[in-house]
Design an enzyme around this catalytic site. Sequence first.
Site, PDB file in Angstrom:
ATOM      1  N   TYR A  78      -1.646  11.486   2.004  1.00  0.00           N
ATOM      2  CA  TYR A  78      -2.484  11.717   0.832  1.00  0.00           C
ATOM      3  C   TYR A  78      -2.450  13.190   0.424  1.00  0.00           C
ATOM      4  O   TYR A  78      -2.401  13.510  -0.775  1.00  0.00           O
ATOM      5  CB  TYR A  78      -3.924  11.291   1.128  1.00  0.00           C
ATOM      6  CG  TYR A  78      -4.085   9.811   1.300  1.00  0.00           C
ATOM      7  CD1 TYR A  78      -4.292   8.980   0.203  1.00  0.00           C
ATOM      8  CD2 TYR A  78      -4.026   9.214   2.559  1.00  0.00           C
ATOM      9  CE1 TYR A  78      -4.443   7.614   0.341  1.00  0.00           C
ATOM     10  CE2 TYR A  78      -4.167   7.843   2.720  1.00  0.00           C
ATOM     11  CZ  TYR A  78      -4.375   7.052   1.609  1.00  0.00           C
ATOM     12  OH  TYR A  78      -4.509   5.695   1.752  1.00  0.00           O
ATOM     13  N   HIS A 100      -6.999  -6.566  -0.532  1.00  0.00           N
ATOM     14  CA  HIS A 100      -5.942  -5.555  -0.523  1.00  0.00           C
ATOM     15  C   HIS A 100      -4.791  -5.945   0.409  1.00  0.00           C
ATOM     16  O   HIS A 100      -3.625  -5.797   0.057  1.00  0.00           O
ATOM     17  CB  HIS A 100      -6.527  -4.204  -0.095  1.00  0.00           C
ATOM     18  CG  HIS A 100      -5.536  -3.092  -0.081  1.00  0.00           C
ATOM     19  ND1 HIS A 100      -4.938  -2.604  -1.226  1.00  0.00           N
ATOM     20  CD2 HIS A 100      -5.010  -2.373   0.940  1.00  0.00           C
ATOM     21  CE1 HIS A 100      -4.115  -1.624  -0.913  1.00  0.00           C
ATOM     22  NE2 HIS A 100      -4.126  -1.473   0.397  1.00  0.00           N
ATOM     23  N   ASP A 149       0.850  -1.180   0.000  1.00  0.00           N
ATOM     24  CA  ASP A 149       0.000   0.000   0.000  1.00  0.00           C
ATOM     25  C   ASP A 149       0.895   1.243   0.000  1.00  0.00           C
ATOM     26  O   ASP A 149       1.748   1.375  -0.872  1.00  0.00           O
ATOM     27  CB  ASP A 149      -0.954  -0.067   1.204  1.00  0.00           C
ATOM     28  CG  ASP A 149      -1.959   1.062   1.251  1.00  0.00           C
ATOM     29  OD1 ASP A 149      -2.905   1.053   0.442  1.00  0.00           O
ATOM     30  OD2 ASP A 149      -1.799   1.965   2.092  1.00  0.00           O
TER      31      ASP A 149
END
Length: 281
Positions: A203, A257, A98
């Site tokens: 982010y 994921h 990730d």
Amino acid sequence: MLHGYAQANGIRLHYVERGRGPLVILLHGFPDFWYSWRDQIPALAAAGYRVVAPDLRGYNESERPLGVEAYTLDVLAADVAALVLALGAERATVVGHDWGGLVAWHVAMHHPEVVSSLVIMNAPHPLAFRRELKHNWAQKRRSWYIGFFQLPWLPEAMLTMGNRWLLRRVLRRGGPAQNEAELAAYLAAFDGPGAMTAALNYYRALLQLRSRRPVTIQAPTLLIWGLRDRFLLPVLTEGTEAWVPRLERHEEPRARHWVQHDAAASVNARLLAFLSVTATG
């Protein structure tokens, strides 16, 4: 399992360590911390590797600098390169999942001198991600949260309100916490002041990413992908060989994921086979 701290790139990073041998650095994603690698650390250490899993800056027990600019990919990659040297090594196998995978890609591109080999789990090459976000509406829909996380204070409020019910949902439903004990460990990692803001700043700092010419990754690279990922489509892996000529692929059809948990035994076996050929001391 030993807990330690290192000064790297001007900040204090916490890490756990186990085993002796060639160095393997394990980089976690969001919303996670070193505990992301609980299924891999014992297996790698038992096979003869020195395994170090840090809390990336801003997470858990690592230092939490203020400001979005402290969480750009350039800064995060410099942390990892400095950590390798702080641990007394010249090079390491860098493994990332990730966000940790995105950082690992960046380390391999811009600090290749510290990377002996690279392993990426469910994290697309940055150029592939940019390509699909531009043209692929299905991937755009799955990545909606990236835009939401750009907002000030509201994402923090939603993830922490009402006894953190939304964070609990993210962690427990298809997330990294597979039982209540693991959920408690994750929630504790986000207890500190500013912990959620630091994680979301990863982010927000994406908007500060400087455009660069593509850099070919020369290190041998293993790409492991859980095909049932609800955030990232398998099409994101297409074309990766253009930037990573020494690429080996492995897909887990039933894994989501968090492939390192959903298919731990298979992932560990593939990882160890790859390391037996590529890892150096």
